[in-house]
Each structure stands twice: as C-alpha cells, then as structure tokens.
Scaffold this active site. Sequence first.
Site, PDB file in Angstrom:
ATOM      1  N   HIS A 125       0.826  -1.215   0.000  1.00  0.00           N
ATOM      2  CA  HIS A 125       0.000   0.000   0.000  1.00  0.00           C
ATOM      3  C   HIS A 125       0.856   1.259   0.000  1.00  0.00           C
ATOM      4  CE1 HIS A 125       0.789   0.652   4.293  1.00  0.00           C
ATOM      5  NE2 HIS A 125       0.323  -0.555   4.573  1.00  0.00           N
ATOM      6  N   CYS A 144       2.672  -5.034   6.583  1.00  0.00           N
ATOM      7  CA  CYS A 144       2.462  -4.735   5.160  1.00  0.00           C
ATOM      8  C   CYS A 144       3.757  -4.228   4.518  1.00  0.00           C
ATOM      9  CB  CYS A 144       1.375  -3.674   5.006  1.00  0.00           C
ATOM     10  SG  CYS A 144      -0.266  -4.233   5.522  1.00  0.00           S
TER      11      CYS A 144
END
Length: 169
Positions: A125, A144
């Site tokens: 992301h 992430c």
Amino acid sequence: MKHISLILFIIAALGLTACQPTPGIAVAQPPVADFILIDKSDRTLTLFTAGKPTRVYSDISFGAAPTGHKQFEGDERTPEGRYTIDTRNPNSAYHLSLRISYPNERDRAFAEAQGRDPGGEIFIHGQPNALTAGRLTGDWTDGCIAVSNAEIEELWKAVPDGTAIDIQQ
C-alpha cells in the site's frame, strides 16, 4: 569523454538506468506484471513481465519487526514465501492497496499448532491517507509493504489480481 557521454545517453534511452523516478520527470508506466519479487534485505520490490524485470522500487517499508517470517497476529513481521495478489482496495486507509494472500495453508497450520492466530490483511500500500504530503520513513506497518503514493498508483495499474509474489529475506 564524448564516447562515455554517448554511452550513458544510449543506456538512459534504452531504460537501463535505475528505475527510481526522478522528481519532476514523468516516468512511463511499466507494462503489466506477471510476477513480483520483494527482497526484504535490499528493500526492493521488482516487477517482472515474461521473466524480465520491468521496474524496481527501492527503499520500501515493512512491518515494525522486519526480520523473519510473519507467524502470528500482532508480531509486526512481513510474511516471506510465495503468495498472490488476491484483491485490491481503492478505499484503503492507505492510498490504494493490493492484498497479499497471506496466510496460506502452511501459515495457518503452523499458527494453529501453536494455538495462535496467523493474522492476515497484509497489503502492498501507499502512505496513510491522513499524511497530506511526503512519505513515512523506516519500518512502520503492522506487516504490510509500504511504498510512496506515486509508486502504489503505478503498481495499481501494472499488477492484476492473481499476480504471483515472492517475498524473500
């Protein structure tokens, strides 16, 4: 000296220089990728098309505990191994996101054997939507892989759902 300048010009024209965009200079969108390689030790994300690297992104961020494979919910590690991009979220709290198919069967079985939850919701992301400019530095995610907003916009276009991803230490 003229020859060296000419060689450098030819290399640049062929796109063989580093794939980091230069601020203020438009960079061509990479072709559609069929494989992603994440190298945690080099902090790079490389897109491949038909077995050839097409773009390299550097200085990517990971979970706050970047060394080792993610095993449990809350360990703040980024998974290692072979996964796929299985969906995308245009309404992410982080400027666009591509979900990685962690946990797989092996990850679930390991966590279950330890009486733990393997966690999940691991994405590539951009930056937090609350960040109005710039980029957070260091390892700040919960597992992430974070890139700049401009980079996730390129990845969003270049990486279809189902793309294989290999994350290596």
